[in-house]
Design a protein around this motif. Sequence first.
Motif, PDB file in Angstrom:
ATOM      1  N   ALA A  25      -9.885  20.011 -13.664  1.00 36.03           N
ATOM      2  CA  ALA A  25      -9.809  19.234 -12.421  1.00 36.03           C
ATOM      3  C   ALA A  25     -11.199  18.781 -11.997  1.00 36.03           C
ATOM      4  N   GLY A  26     -12.183  19.655 -12.140  1.00 34.51           N
ATOM      5  CA  GLY A  26     -13.554  19.296 -11.783  1.00 34.51           C
ATOM      6  C   GLY A  26     -14.125  18.208 -12.669  1.00 34.51           C
ATOM      7  N   ALA A  27     -13.693  18.166 -13.914  1.00 35.71           N
ATOM      8  CA  ALA A  27     -14.174  17.143 -14.845  1.00 35.71           C
ATOM      9  C   ALA A  27     -13.414  15.835 -14.696  1.00 35.71           C
ATOM     10  N   GLY A  28     -12.410  15.816 -13.818  1.00 36.99           N
ATOM     11  CA  GLY A  28     -11.650  14.592 -13.592  1.00 36.99           C
ATOM     12  C   GLY A  28     -10.523  14.388 -14.579  1.00 36.99           C
ATOM     13  N   LEU A  29     -10.224  15.412 -15.387  1.00 33.13           N
ATOM     14  CA  LEU A  29      -9.142  15.295 -16.357  1.00 33.13           C
ATOM     15  C   LEU A  29      -7.776  15.460 -15.710  1.00 33.13           C
ATOM     16  N   LEU A  30      -7.725  16.147 -14.590  1.00 39.39           N
ATOM     17  CA  LEU A  30      -6.492  16.301 -13.817  1.00 39.39           C
ATOM     18  C   LEU A  30      -6.694  15.667 -12.463  1.00 39.39           C
ATOM     19  N   ARG A  31      -5.675  14.997 -11.973  1.00 44.55           N
ATOM     20  CA  ARG A  31      -5.783  14.424 -10.633  1.00 44.55           C
ATOM     21  C   ARG A  31      -4.396  14.265 -10.049  1.00 44.55           C
ATOM     22  N   SER A  32      -4.324  14.321  -8.749  1.00 48.72           N
ATOM     23  CA  SER A  32      -3.080  14.068  -8.047  1.00 48.72           C
ATOM     24  C   SER A  32      -2.898  12.560  -7.956  1.00 48.72           C
ATOM     25  N   ASP A  33      -1.698  12.052  -8.207  1.00 44.00           N
ATOM     26  CA  ASP A  33      -1.472  10.612  -8.118  1.00 44.00           C
ATOM     27  C   ASP A  33      -1.792  10.081  -6.732  1.00 44.00           C
ATOM     28  N   SER A  34      -1.522  10.855  -5.690  1.00 45.72           N
ATOM     29  CA  SER A  34      -1.775  10.359  -4.345  1.00 45.72           C
ATOM     30  C   SER A  34      -3.251  10.385  -3.979  1.00 45.72           C
ATOM     31  N   ALA A  35      -4.077  11.050  -4.792  1.00 39.87           N
ATOM     32  CA  ALA A  35      -5.503  11.137  -4.478  1.00 39.87           C
ATOM     33  C   ALA A  35      -6.265   9.877  -4.856  1.00 39.87           C
ATOM     34  N   MET A  36      -5.697   9.031  -5.688  1.00 48.23           N
ATOM     35  CA  MET A  36      -6.379   7.827  -6.132  1.00 48.23           C
ATOM     36  C   MET A  36      -5.812   6.632  -5.380  1.00 48.23           C
ATOM     37  N   ALA A  37      -6.554   6.120  -4.417  1.00 48.70           N
ATOM     38  CA  ALA A  37      -6.064   5.050  -3.553  1.00 48.70           C
ATOM     39  C   ALA A  37      -5.641   3.818  -4.327  1.00 48.70           C
ATOM     40  N   GLY A  38      -6.347   3.505  -5.396  1.00 46.37           N
ATOM     41  CA  GLY A  38      -6.016   2.316  -6.168  1.00 46.37           C
ATOM     42  C   GLY A  38      -4.654   2.403  -6.846  1.00 46.37           C
ATOM     43  N   ASP A  39      -4.122   3.611  -6.992  1.00 43.62           N
ATOM     44  CA  ASP A  39      -2.829   3.804  -7.641  1.00 43.62           C
ATOM     45  C   ASP A  39      -1.674   3.824  -6.648  1.00 43.62           C
ATOM     46  N   VAL A  40      -1.948   3.828  -5.365  1.00 45.47           N
ATOM     47  CA  VAL A  40      -0.902   3.899  -4.356  1.00 45.47           C
ATOM     48  C   VAL A  40      -0.250   2.524  -4.211  1.00 45.47           C
ATOM     49  N   PRO A  41       1.076   2.435  -4.352  1.00 48.10           N
ATOM     50  CA  PRO A  41       1.743   1.137  -4.206  1.00 48.10           C
ATOM     51  C   PRO A  41       1.436   0.512  -2.840  1.00 48.10           C
ATOM     52  N   GLY A  42       1.084  -0.752  -2.852  1.00 46.42           N
ATOM     53  CA  GLY A  42       0.792  -1.456  -1.611  1.00 46.42           C
ATOM     54  C   GLY A  42      -0.640  -1.296  -1.108  1.00 46.42           C
ATOM     55  N   TRP A  43      -1.423  -0.426  -1.736  1.00 44.19           N
ATOM     56  CA  TRP A  43      -2.806  -0.220  -1.293  1.00 44.19           C
ATOM     57  C   TRP A  43      -3.649  -1.402  -1.756  1.00 44.19           C
ATOM     58  N   PRO A  44      -4.414  -2.023  -0.845  1.00 45.12           N
ATOM     59  CA  PRO A  44      -5.218  -3.207  -1.211  1.00 45.12           C
ATOM     60  C   PRO A  44      -6.527  -2.831  -1.898  1.00 45.12           C
ATOM     61  N   ALA A  45      -6.474  -2.465  -3.166  1.00 44.73           N
ATOM     62  CA  ALA A  45      -7.671  -2.010  -3.873  1.00 44.73           C
ATOM     63  C   ALA A  45      -8.701  -3.123  -4.051  1.00 44.73           C
ATOM     64  N   LYS A  46      -8.270  -4.362  -4.302  1.00 40.92           N
ATOM     65  CA  LYS A  46      -9.209  -5.452  -4.606  1.00 40.92           C
ATOM     66  C   LYS A  46     -10.259  -5.666  -3.519  1.00 40.92           C
ATOM     67  N   PRO A  47      -9.907  -5.744  -2.228  1.00 46.05           N
ATOM     68  CA  PRO A  47     -10.959  -5.956  -1.221  1.00 46.05           C
ATOM     69  C   PRO A  47     -12.029  -4.857  -1.219  1.00 46.05           C
ATOM     70  N   PHE A  48     -11.647  -3.628  -1.571  1.00 44.76           N
ATOM     71  CA  PHE A  48     -12.609  -2.529  -1.612  1.00 44.76           C
ATOM     72  C   PHE A  48     -13.499  -2.600  -2.851  1.00 44.76           C
ATOM     73  N   GLU A  49     -13.080  -3.345  -3.860  1.00 43.93           N
ATOM     74  CA  GLU A  49     -13.867  -3.490  -5.077  1.00 43.93           C
ATOM     75  C   GLU A  49     -14.774  -4.715  -5.050  1.00 43.93           C
ATOM     76  N   ASP A  50     -14.554  -5.653  -4.110  1.00 45.06           N
ATOM     77  CA  ASP A  50     -15.364  -6.864  -4.025  1.00 45.06           C
ATOM     78  C   ASP A  50     -16.823  -6.517  -3.774  1.00 45.06           C
ATOM     79  N   LYS A  51     -17.721  -7.328  -4.327  1.00 42.89           N
ATOM     80  CA  LYS A  51     -19.157  -7.063  -4.238  1.00 42.89           C
ATOM     81  C   LYS A  51     -19.875  -7.928  -3.206  1.00 42.89           C
ATOM     82  N   THR A  52     -19.191  -8.946  -2.648  1.00 44.32           N
ATOM     83  CA  THR A  52     -19.825  -9.786  -1.625  1.00 44.32           C
ATOM     84  C   THR A  52     -18.988  -9.762  -0.353  1.00 44.32           C
ATOM     85  N   LEU A  53     -19.653  -9.958   0.774  1.00 44.58           N
ATOM     86  CA  LEU A  53     -18.969  -9.970   2.064  1.00 44.58           C
ATOM     87  C   LEU A  53     -17.896 -11.053   2.110  1.00 44.58           C
ATOM     88  N   SER A  54     -18.233 -12.263   1.657  1.00 44.57           N
ATOM     89  CA  SER A  54     -17.269 -13.361   1.750  1.00 44.57           C
ATOM     90  C   SER A  54     -16.021 -13.090   0.916  1.00 44.57           C
TER      91      SER A  54
END
Length: 171
Positions: A25-54
């Motif tokens: 778990a510490g090495a990241g080999l195990l994870r809870s599905d709900s712990a990764m925001a990008g994997d949550v259905p409906g979660w807007p991952a793209k805006p959090f990954e953008d590199k510019t304000l605009s």
Amino acid sequence: MFSNPLPRRDFIRATLTGGAVVAAAGAGLLRSDSAMAGDVPGWPAKPFEDKTLSSAMMDSVGKTSVAPSPKVKLTAPTIAENGGAVPVTVEIDFPMTADDYIDAVYLFVDHNPSPLVSKYQFTPESGQAYFQERIKMAKTDHIRVIAKSSKGVLMASTPKEVKVTIGGCGG
């Protein structure tokens, strides 16, 4: 005398198995599905990954600029000693009725590696669109808030400059 309910071999096996699970778990080999925001259905991952304000603003609120409103109040220090924990308070003066309420609030730091810092969702039952948090800032920069009502009306805070003496995003 003292009776041992767990034989020695079972104890060692359980200890080694538990240690292996913790290490994985510490090495990241195990994870809870709900712990990764990008994997949550409906979660807007793209805006959090953008590199510019605009692009972060376009992907989150559909516009690259929103006029400031006195209803959106942003409180942050003028000088932050540590960019790793800058205290921010956001309060929006809005009625929060069943048919018109603040639906989402977005917090941006203009030149952070990821400008969209957080998104909060509200319902009429929230009673008030208000939150406090500590954010990371890479350097002296502007913080801005955009609020979206349930009817699609956008309101923004006046951008507030915070001078950072020690950067919090690796700087």
